[in-house]
Design a protein around this motif. Structure first.
Motif, short mmCIF file in Angstrom:
data_model
loop_
_atom_site.label_atom_id
_atom_site.label_comp_id
_atom_site.label_asym_id
_atom_site.label_seq_id
_atom_site.Cartn_x
_atom_site.Cartn_y
_atom_site.Cartn_z
N ASN A 85 0.80 -1.23 0.00
CA ASN A 85 0.00 0.00 0.00
C ASN A 85 0.83 1.27 0.00
N HIS A 86 1.84 1.31 0.88
CA HIS A 86 2.66 2.53 0.90
C HIS A 86 4.03 2.26 1.50
N ILE A 87 4.88 3.26 1.28
CA ILE A 87 6.26 3.20 1.77
C ILE A 87 6.54 4.53 2.45
N VAL A 88 7.35 4.48 3.50
CA VAL A 88 7.64 5.68 4.28
C VAL A 88 9.14 5.82 4.50
N PHE A 89 9.65 7.01 4.22
CA PHE A 89 11.06 7.31 4.47
C PHE A 89 11.16 8.54 5.37
N HIS A 128 11.66 3.97 6.90
CA HIS A 128 10.87 3.94 8.13
C HIS A 128 9.98 2.70 8.19
N HIS A 129 9.02 2.57 7.25
CA HIS A 129 8.22 1.34 7.22
C HIS A 129 7.54 1.16 5.87
N ALA A 130 7.06 -0.05 5.65
CA ALA A 130 6.25 -0.35 4.47
C ALA A 130 4.94 -0.96 4.95
N ASN A 131 3.87 -0.67 4.22
CA ASN A 131 2.53 -1.13 4.60
C ASN A 131 2.03 -2.15 3.59
N PHE A 132 1.57 -3.29 4.10
CA PHE A 132 1.06 -4.37 3.25
C PHE A 132 -0.43 -4.56 3.55
N ILE A 157 7.30 -3.07 9.87
CA ILE A 157 6.43 -3.55 8.80
C ILE A 157 5.01 -3.41 9.32
N GLU A 158 4.10 -3.06 8.44
CA GLU A 158 2.73 -2.72 8.88
C GLU A 158 1.71 -3.56 8.12
N TYR A 159 0.84 -4.23 8.88
CA TYR A 159 -0.37 -4.76 8.28
C TYR A 159 -1.38 -3.62 8.23
#
Ligand SMILES: [Fe+2]
Length: 327
Positions: free
Chosen positions: A154-158, A219-223, A271-273
């Motif tokens: 869904n998204h990526i964060v830096f 920072h994180h990625a959302n799946f 990592i994010e659900y």
């Protein structure tokens, strides 16, 4: 031009085998692996690569630390891809592989790529939700899930040192749209060819919170999963597999309405659900959120110290669609 989302993420890690096991337990489908990399493929056709941070295929960017070290954005047509490459080539080097993948560095130093991408159709069937007086499932139990299988990235964060300047690059050079602006925290941007509330969050690398040190970092990625049940089955299974627990547990963001659970990830960052986020189009009116914690959570399972006192309510619509200058 139309960037339709993330085509692939390339992680740079220190332990390929450990991170491969982690992502398998997280629910990603392993397509192939050897001692130099693991490749996962999601139902939408996007991919996740896990390589050593010292692998020569990891771009030598300004970014520091483990995590996603290259993002390949999917572009809907060859014409759009060519137009983006021509535009970017005016003031930076753009290398184009034999498969047509174009690679470049953003103004802020992130390693990005562009590749023609057609998302595969996916199927989700979230169970209808009941409420007193509004029965959407009568004599019908909710489906029993046994595992989480994320279908989308869904998204990526830096964390970005000059996140507002980098935001201007994303908007002006790659066509990203402003969705929301959280004061001192970051800017939520949507790829122009998707309805996800945000595809990219440029965070303020100098924000006074743990893990932020002013440097360019993942920072994180959302799946994306189907619903709350799939999200929590995933979280339960990760704990059963012995991986570290989430710091705050389940929560719902206010800023994109999404249910979330962040987990510490050995491949870098978190990592994010995610599920049940807002989907928006070009009629969306962006907002600014002067009180970052109000934007961050509608509610959270395990209240962290900074949310013990409920934040004040404040937000404004940005009817001119522009990020205001803050004194
Ligand atoms: Fe997120």
């Amino acid at each position: 031009m139309s960037i339709i989302g993330i085509e692939s993420l390339v992680y740079g890690v220190d332990d390929i085998a450990l991170c491969t096991q982690y992502l398998k337990d997280f629910g990603l489908a392993l397509k192939r692996s050897d001692e130099t990399e693991a490749v996962f493929e999601l139902a939408e056709g996007s991919s996740v690569y896990v390589r050593s941070i010292n692998d020569s295929r990891i771009p030598n960017s300004k970014q520091v630390g483990f995590g996603v070290r290259e993002v390949i954005w999917g572009v809907d047509t060859q014409q759009a891809l060519t137009a983006l490459v021509q535009s970017l080539s005016q003031d930076r080097e753009v290398s184009v592989d034999s498969d047509g993948t174009a690679r470049f560095f953003t103004d802020g130093g992130l390693a990005f790529g562009l590749r023609q991408f057609t998302k595969k159709p996916i199927v989700n069937a979230p169970a209808p939700t009941n409420a007193p007086g509004m029965v959407c499932r009568l004599n019908t139990p909710r489906p029993w899930r046994t595992q989480a299988i994320p279908k989308t990235i869904n998204h990526i964060v830096f964390a970005v040192p000059d996140f507002l300047q980098e935001t201007a690059f994303f908007q002006e050079r790659l066509g990203f749209k402003l969705s929301d602006y959280q004061h001192n925290v970051g800017v939520y941007l949507r790829a122009d060819g998707t309805n996800n509330h945000h595809s990219l969050l440029a965070m303020n690398a100098s924000m006074p919170t743990p893990g932020m040190d002013g440097q360019l970092r993942f920072h994180h990625a959302n799946f994306g999963v189907c619903d709350l049940d799939e999200l929590m089955i995933g979280v339960n299974n990760m704990e059963r597999a012995g991986w570290p627990k989430s710091h705050f547990g389940l929560g719902r963001h206010r800023i994109d309405s999404a249910l979330f659970c962040y987990l510490p990830c050995p491949a870098g960052g978190e990592i994010e659900y995610g599920t049940d986020a807002d989907y928006v189009d070009d009629t969306w009116v962006p907002r600014e959120w002067p009180i970052p914690l109000f934007a961050y959570s509608h509610w959270v399972q395990d209240i962290p110290p900074f949310l013990v006192e409920a934040p004040a309510w404040e937000f404004r619509y940005l009817t001119d669609g522009k990020i205001p200058k803050i004194k």
